[in-house]
Design a protein around this motif. Structure first.
Motif, PDB file in Angstrom:
ATOM      1  N   ALA A 146      12.737  -6.359 -44.090  1.00  0.00           N
ATOM      2  CA  ALA A 146      13.641  -6.038 -42.918  1.00  0.00           C
ATOM      3  C   ALA A 146      12.748  -4.804 -42.470  1.00  0.00           C
ATOM      4  CB  ALA A 146      15.000  -5.900 -43.188  1.00  0.00           C
ATOM      5  N   ASP A 147      12.622  -3.822 -43.299  1.00  0.00           N
ATOM      6  CA  ASP A 147      11.964  -2.547 -42.820  1.00  0.00           C
ATOM      7  C   ASP A 147      10.772  -2.777 -42.337  1.00  0.00           C
ATOM      8  OD1 ASP A 147      13.113  -0.379 -45.617  1.00  0.00           O
ATOM      9  OD2 ASP A 147      14.270  -1.241 -43.732  1.00  0.00           O
ATOM     10  N   ARG A 148      10.015  -3.654 -42.737  1.00  0.00           N
ATOM     11  CA  ARG A 148       8.519  -3.959 -42.204  1.00  0.00           C
ATOM     12  C   ARG A 148       8.830  -4.649 -40.667  1.00  0.00           C
ATOM     13  NH1 ARG A 148       5.916  -8.230 -41.980  1.00  0.00           N
ATOM     14  NH2 ARG A 148       7.234  -9.726 -43.122  1.00  0.00           N
ATOM     15  N   ARG A 149       9.728  -5.366 -40.648  1.00  0.00           N
ATOM     16  CA  ARG A 149       9.893  -5.994 -39.419  1.00  0.00           C
ATOM     17  C   ARG A 149      10.459  -4.904 -38.287  1.00  0.00           C
ATOM     18  NH1 ARG A 149      10.787 -11.979 -39.468  1.00  0.00           N
ATOM     19  NH2 ARG A 149      10.456 -12.446 -41.646  1.00  0.00           N
ATOM     20  N   ALA A 150      11.567  -4.382 -38.682  1.00  0.00           N
ATOM     21  CA  ALA A 150      12.032  -3.165 -37.595  1.00  0.00           C
ATOM     22  C   ALA A 150      11.401  -2.004 -37.798  1.00  0.00           C
ATOM     23  CB  ALA A 150      13.561  -3.017 -38.225  1.00  0.00           C
ATOM     24  N   ARG A 151      10.638  -1.424 -38.487  1.00  0.00           N
ATOM     25  CA  ARG A 151      10.080  -0.418 -38.576  1.00  0.00           C
ATOM     26  C   ARG A 151      10.801   0.834 -38.032  1.00  0.00           C
ATOM     27  NH1 ARG A 151       4.749  -1.258 -39.395  1.00  0.00           N
ATOM     28  NH2 ARG A 151       3.815  -3.432 -38.783  1.00  0.00           N
ATOM     29  N   GLN A 152      12.242   0.900 -38.547  1.00  0.00           N
ATOM     30  CA  GLN A 152      12.875   1.791 -38.232  1.00  0.00           C
ATOM     31  C   GLN A 152      13.922   1.691 -38.953  1.00  0.00           C
ATOM     32  OE1 GLN A 152      14.595   1.449 -34.279  1.00  0.00           O
ATOM     33  NE2 GLN A 152      14.954  -0.795 -34.313  1.00  0.00           N
ATOM     34  N   ARG A 153      14.595   3.022 -39.352  1.00  0.00           N
ATOM     35  CA  ARG A 153      15.877   2.970 -40.424  1.00  0.00           C
ATOM     36  C   ARG A 153      17.118   3.370 -39.562  1.00  0.00           C
ATOM     37  NH1 ARG A 153      14.043   2.922 -45.073  1.00  0.00           N
ATOM     38  NH2 ARG A 153      14.584   4.140 -46.580  1.00  0.00           N
ATOM     39  N   THR A 154      17.511   2.470 -38.890  1.00  0.00           N
ATOM     40  CA  THR A 154      18.916   2.309 -38.146  1.00  0.00           C
ATOM     41  C   THR A 154      20.040   1.920 -38.865  1.00  0.00           C
ATOM     42  OG1 THR A 154      18.447   0.510 -36.639  1.00  0.00           O
ATOM     43  CG2 THR A 154      17.535   2.794 -36.141  1.00  0.00           C
ATOM     44  N   GLU A 155      19.993   1.135 -40.080  1.00  0.00           N
ATOM     45  CA  GLU A 155      20.541   0.132 -40.559  1.00  0.00           C
ATOM     46  C   GLU A 155      21.872   1.019 -40.957  1.00  0.00           C
ATOM     47  OE1 GLU A 155      16.821  -1.975 -40.936  1.00  0.00           O
ATOM     48  OE2 GLU A 155      17.496   0.028 -41.474  1.00  0.00           O
ATOM     49  N   LEU A 156      21.832   2.102 -41.680  1.00  0.00           N
ATOM     50  CA  LEU A 156      23.083   2.544 -42.041  1.00  0.00           C
ATOM     51  C   LEU A 156      23.585   3.488 -41.120  1.00  0.00           C
ATOM     52  CD1 LEU A 156      21.695   3.664 -45.598  1.00  0.00           C
ATOM     53  CD2 LEU A 156      23.369   1.675 -44.854  1.00  0.00           C
ATOM     54  N   ARG A 157      23.355   3.503 -39.736  1.00  0.00           N
ATOM     55  CA  ARG A 157      24.011   4.115 -38.701  1.00  0.00           C
ATOM     56  C   ARG A 157      24.768   3.122 -37.716  1.00  0.00           C
ATOM     57  NH1 ARG A 157      19.259   6.769 -37.538  1.00  0.00           N
ATOM     58  NH2 ARG A 157      18.805   5.658 -35.615  1.00  0.00           N
ATOM     59  N   PRO A 158      25.988   3.450 -37.299  1.00  0.00           N
ATOM     60  CA  PRO A 158      26.814   2.661 -36.387  1.00  0.00           C
ATOM     61  C   PRO A 158      25.895   1.917 -35.601  1.00  0.00           C
ATOM     62  CG  PRO A 158      28.037   4.526 -36.729  1.00  0.00           C
ATOM     63  CD  PRO A 158      26.493   4.863 -37.255  1.00  0.00           C
ATOM     64  N   HIS A 159      26.395   0.825 -35.133  1.00  0.00           N
ATOM     65  CA  HIS A 159      25.508   0.023 -34.065  1.00  0.00           C
ATOM     66  C   HIS A 159      25.882   0.767 -32.676  1.00  0.00           C
ATOM     67  CE1 HIS A 159      24.138  -3.224 -31.777  1.00  0.00           C
ATOM     68  NE2 HIS A 159      24.988  -3.318 -31.060  1.00  0.00           N
ATOM     69  N   GLU A 160      24.867   1.168 -31.804  1.00  0.00           N
ATOM     70  CA  GLU A 160      25.175   1.992 -30.810  1.00  0.00           C
ATOM     71  C   GLU A 160      25.878   1.140 -29.861  1.00  0.00           C
ATOM     72  OE1 GLU A 160      20.907   4.252 -30.576  1.00  0.00           O
ATOM     73  OE2 GLU A 160      21.892   3.411 -28.746  1.00  0.00           O
ATOM     74  N   GLY A 161      26.890   1.660 -29.249  1.00  0.00           N
ATOM     75  CA  GLY A 161      27.974   1.247 -28.326  1.00  0.00           C
ATOM     76  C   GLY A 161      29.108   0.533 -28.762  1.00  0.00           C
ATOM     77  N   ALA A 162      29.150   0.231 -30.229  1.00  0.00           N
ATOM     78  CA  ALA A 162      30.208  -0.357 -30.465  1.00  0.00           C
ATOM     79  C   ALA A 162      31.324   0.405 -30.747  1.00  0.00           C
ATOM     80  CB  ALA A 162      29.838  -1.204 -31.944  1.00  0.00           C
ATOM     81  N   ALA A 163      32.633   0.063 -30.530  1.00  0.00           N
ATOM     82  CA  ALA A 163      33.732   0.929 -30.949  1.00  0.00           C
ATOM     83  C   ALA A 163      34.164   0.961 -32.410  1.00  0.00           C
ATOM     84  CB  ALA A 163      35.073   0.101 -30.446  1.00  0.00           C
ATOM     85  N   GLU A 164      34.684   1.866 -32.846  1.00  0.00           N
ATOM     86  CA  GLU A 164      35.040   1.900 -34.358  1.00  0.00           C
ATOM     87  C   GLU A 164      36.216   1.208 -34.416  1.00  0.00           C
ATOM     88  OE1 GLU A 164      33.731   3.780 -37.102  1.00  0.00           O
ATOM     89  OE2 GLU A 164      31.950   3.469 -36.143  1.00  0.00           O
ATOM     90  N   LEU A 165      36.383   0.220 -35.310  1.00  0.00           N
ATOM     91  CA  LEU A 165      37.336  -0.764 -35.431  1.00  0.00           C
ATOM     92  C   LEU A 165      37.964  -0.486 -36.681  1.00  0.00           C
ATOM     93  CD1 LEU A 165      35.552  -4.018 -33.890  1.00  0.00           C
ATOM     94  CD2 LEU A 165      36.953  -2.597 -33.031  1.00  0.00           C
ATOM     95  N   ALA A 166      39.231  -0.361 -36.659  1.00  0.00           N
ATOM     96  CA  ALA A 166      40.118  -0.342 -37.921  1.00  0.00           C
ATOM     97  C   ALA A 166      39.783  -1.274 -38.952  1.00  0.00           C
ATOM     98  CB  ALA A 166      41.451  -0.109 -37.490  1.00  0.00           C
ATOM     99  N   ASP A 167      39.928  -0.855 -40.207  1.00  0.00           N
ATOM    100  CA  ASP A 167      39.735  -2.145 -41.315  1.00  0.00           C
ATOM    101  C   ASP A 167      40.699  -3.115 -41.108  1.00  0.00           C
ATOM    102  OD1 ASP A 167      38.850   0.189 -44.232  1.00  0.00           O
ATOM    103  OD2 ASP A 167      37.900  -0.684 -42.258  1.00  0.00           O
ATOM    104  N   ASP A 168      42.085  -2.927 -40.739  1.00  0.00           N
ATOM    105  CA  ASP A 168      42.869  -3.898 -40.633  1.00  0.00           C
ATOM    106  C   ASP A 168      42.519  -5.094 -39.571  1.00  0.00           C
ATOM    107  OD1 ASP A 168      45.520  -2.116 -38.513  1.00  0.00           O
ATOM    108  OD2 ASP A 168      43.312  -2.127 -38.542  1.00  0.00           O
ATOM    109  N   TYR A 169      41.866  -4.478 -38.419  1.00  0.00           N
ATOM    110  CA  TYR A 169      41.297  -5.244 -37.400  1.00  0.00           C
ATOM    111  C   TYR A 169      40.309  -6.329 -38.036  1.00  0.00           C
ATOM    112  CZ  TYR A 169      38.508  -7.114 -33.629  1.00  0.00           C
ATOM    113  OH  TYR A 169      37.786  -7.605 -32.546  1.00  0.00           O
ATOM    114  N   ALA A 170      39.233  -5.592 -38.792  1.00  0.00           N
ATOM    115  CA  ALA A 170      38.264  -6.439 -39.530  1.00  0.00           C
ATOM    116  C   ALA A 170      38.950  -7.445 -40.195  1.00  0.00           C
ATOM    117  CB  ALA A 170      37.525  -5.526 -39.956  1.00  0.00           C
ATOM    118  N   ALA A 171      40.053  -6.950 -41.036  1.00  0.00           N
ATOM    119  CA  ALA A 171      40.640  -8.109 -42.130  1.00  0.00           C
ATOM    120  C   ALA A 171      41.389  -9.173 -41.264  1.00  0.00           C
ATOM    121  CB  ALA A 171      41.574  -7.181 -42.874  1.00  0.00           C
ATOM    122  N   ARG A 172      41.780  -8.841 -40.250  1.00  0.00           N
ATOM    123  CA  ARG A 172      42.469  -9.888 -39.357  1.00  0.00           C
ATOM    124  C   ARG A 172      41.455 -10.958 -38.795  1.00  0.00           C
ATOM    125  NH1 ARG A 172      46.004  -5.914 -37.642  1.00  0.00           N
ATOM    126  NH2 ARG A 172      44.794  -5.848 -35.391  1.00  0.00           N
TER     127      ARG A 172
END
Lengths: 232, 184
Positions: B78-104
Motif C-alpha cells: 500500500a505504501d508503495r502504491r500510495a507513496r504517501q503516509r496519510t493513512e493514519l490521518r482522518p479522511h479529508e472532508g469527512a465529519a467526525e462521527l460518534a462511535d455510537d453512529y458507527a456501531a449503528r
C-alpha cells in the motif's frame, strides 16, 4: 477509544465476513502442496504449469489431472522433471523413474512424492535409516524389471520403482538417499520409522537392511540393483 | 545428526503451515477483499517464514510472526502504491462521527460482501488496525508493536477507521435505513 458497543459490532461484523471466505480449504490445499524449499521460489498458484529453477536445471511440474488442489489418492497424473518422472497409477501406486544423467533436487522429489500421498525423507549425499528397520519394504516398493533371486547385484536397463503408499506401515516413511560416486549415482531406498532414524553421509556399498540400492551409470545407461530383503 | 534435524525441521514447518494457513488466509482475505490476492499473500508469507524457519521455529509464537509478515506485506504494498503516509490521518472532508453512529451503521449491515467491500475502501493501516483488533483479537499493545506506532494511535485510529467504515456503508444503504447522522 472505541466504545464497548462499537467494539462488539466490529467483532461481530468481522466474524461474519471471515466466515464468508468460501474457498479457504481449496486454497489451503494448494498452499500446502507447494514446495517452500525451492531456491528461487515459485510464485504462481494458477492451475496448470508452474516453474521453479534449481541448480541450473529448469524444473517443470505439470498440473495434476483435476487441476491443482486435487488431494492425493485421486485420479492419475504425471509429474515430469529433468531428474525424474513420477506417474500416479489408477490403482493408487506411484511409479518413479530416475534419470541417471541428472541428480535430482531433494526437496522437489520429496514434495512431489508427498503430492501422491507418499511420505518420504529424500536426501543427497546422505541416507537415513532406522535400526531396526521397519518391515514391509517389499510390499511398499517393487522394481521393474523385478528382482531375480534374493540378493546379489543385477544389471538392468531403465529400472523403475513403484511405490504403494497404501501398504506403508503406520509411522513409517520412505527414505531415499542419493550419492554421486566415481562411476555414477547410487540411490538407496528403505523404510524408516518417522520418529526414530539416523542419517549418515557414508555412501552405502551394499543394500541397506530391508531396503534396496540402485546404481546408475550415465555413461552406459545401465543400472545395477541389489536388495537386502527376502523375496515376496 | 544434522540431517535428522533438517528433515525434522521440514516436517515441523509443514505442520506449522497446515495449522497456520487457514487463519492466515482469512486475515489476508479481510485485508485484501479478494480470495486470489489473499492466497498469493499467504504464499509469500509462508515462503518468507520457510526461509527463516530455523529462527522462527524457536519463537514463542511462530504464528504471530507469520501474521506480522502478512500485515507488513500489505502495508508495504500500500505504501508503495500510495507513496504517501496519510493513512493514519482522518479522511479529508469527512465529519467526525460518534462511535455510537458507527456501531449503528455496522448493526444495519446484513451483507458480508458489502462489509468486505467497505473494508477495502479504508486506507491499509486503518484496515490493519481493525483486522488485528477485531478479527485477530489482539490487545492494543501488540497491534501497536506490529504497526510501529503508539497504543494511543491504535485506539484513535480504530475509532476513525470505524467511523470511516460507517460512512462508506451509509453511502451504499437505502436512505430509509441509514442511521441518523449525529449533530457535531
Amino acid at each position: 477509544m472505541p466504545t464497548d458497543e462499537l467494539e462488539h459490532e466490529l467483532r461481530r461484523a468481522f466474524a461474519s465476513a471471515a466466515a464468508g471466505y468460501q474457498h479457504s480449504e481449496q486454497a489451503r490445499q494448494r498452499l500446502l502442496q507447494r514446495n517452500y524449499r525451492t531456491r528461487s521460489g515459485d510464485r504462481r498458484l494458477t492451475a496448470g504449469i508452474t516453474a521453479a529453477v534449481a541448480a541450473g536445471s529448469v524444473v517443470l511440474s505439470l498440473g495434476l489431472s483435476g487441476g491443482l488442489g486435487s488431494s492425493p489418492g485421486r485420479g492419475t497424473g504425471t509429474i515430469r522433471t529433468a531428474a525424474f518422472t513420477i506417474t500416479r497409477n489408477a490403482n493408487g501406486t506411484a511409479t518413479l523413474t530416475i534419470n541417471p544423467q541428472v541428480l535430482f533436487d531433494t526437496s522437489t522429489l520429496q514434495s512431489d512424492l508427498a503430492q501422491y500421498g507418499i511420505p518420504a525423507t529424500v536426501t543427497t549425499g546422505s541416507f537415513c535409516s532406522s535400526d531396526p528397520a521397519p518391515g514391509g519394504f517389499s510390499q511398499v516398493v517393487t522394481f521393474s524389471p523385478a528382482f531375480q533371486g534374493d540378493s546379489g547385484p543385477q544389471h538392468v536397463q531403465d529400472p523403475t520403482v513403484t511405490i504403494n503408499p497404501a501398504t506403508m506401515p503406520a509411522g513409517t516413511e520412505l527414505s531415499v538417499g542419493a550419492f554421486q560416486v566415481s562411476n555414477g549415482d547410487d540411490t538407496a531406498l528403505a523404510l524408516i520409522n518417522t520418529a526414530s532414524y539416523t542419517c549418515t553421509s557414508t555412501a552405502p556399498t551394499t543394500p541397506p537392511s530391508s531396503g534396496a540400492l540402485l546404481h546408475m551409470s550415465p555413461a552406459s545407461g545401465m543400472a545395477r540393483q541389489g536388495r537386502n530383503y527376502p523375496r515376496g | 545428526m544434522e540431517w535428522v534435524g533438517n528433515s525434522a525441521a521440514s516436517r515441523e514447518f509443514e505442520r506449522f503451515a497446515a495449522n497456520a494457513s487457514d487463519p492466515l488466509l482469512r486475515t489476508g482475505f479481510l485485508m485484501t477483499g479478494n480470495a486470489k490476492d489473499a492466497e498469493d499473500l499467504v504464499q509469500e508469507t509462508l515462503l518468507r517464514v520457510a526461509r527463516r524457519w530455523n529462527q522462527v521455529r524457536s519463537m514463542d509464537h511462530p504464528a504471530a510472526y507469520a501474521r506480522r509478515i502478512l500485515i507488513n506485506l500489505v502495508l508495504h504494498d500500500a505504501d508503495r502504491r500510495a507513496r504517501q503516509r496519510t493513512e493514519l490521518r482522518p479522511h479529508e472532508g469527512a465529519a467526525e462521527l460518534a462511535d455510537d453512529y458507527a456501531a449503528r451503521a455496522l448493526r444495519e449491515v446484513d451483507d458480508q460482501a458489502e462489509f468486505r467491500w467497505a473494508l477495502t475502501r479504508l486506507p491499509a493501516r486503518q484496515r490493519a488496525v481493525l483486522v488485528l483488533r477485531y478479527w485477530s483479537d489482539l490487545p492494543v499493545a501488540e497491534v501497536a508493536d506490529i504497526l510501529g506506532c503508539t497504543e494511543g494511535t491504535v485506539t484513535s485510529t480504530a475509532s476513525r477507521a470505524a467511523a470511516r467504515l460507517a460512512e462508506v456503508l451509509a453511502r451504499t444503504m437505502p436512505t430509509a435505513t441509514r442511521p441518523a447522522v449525529p449533530h457535531t
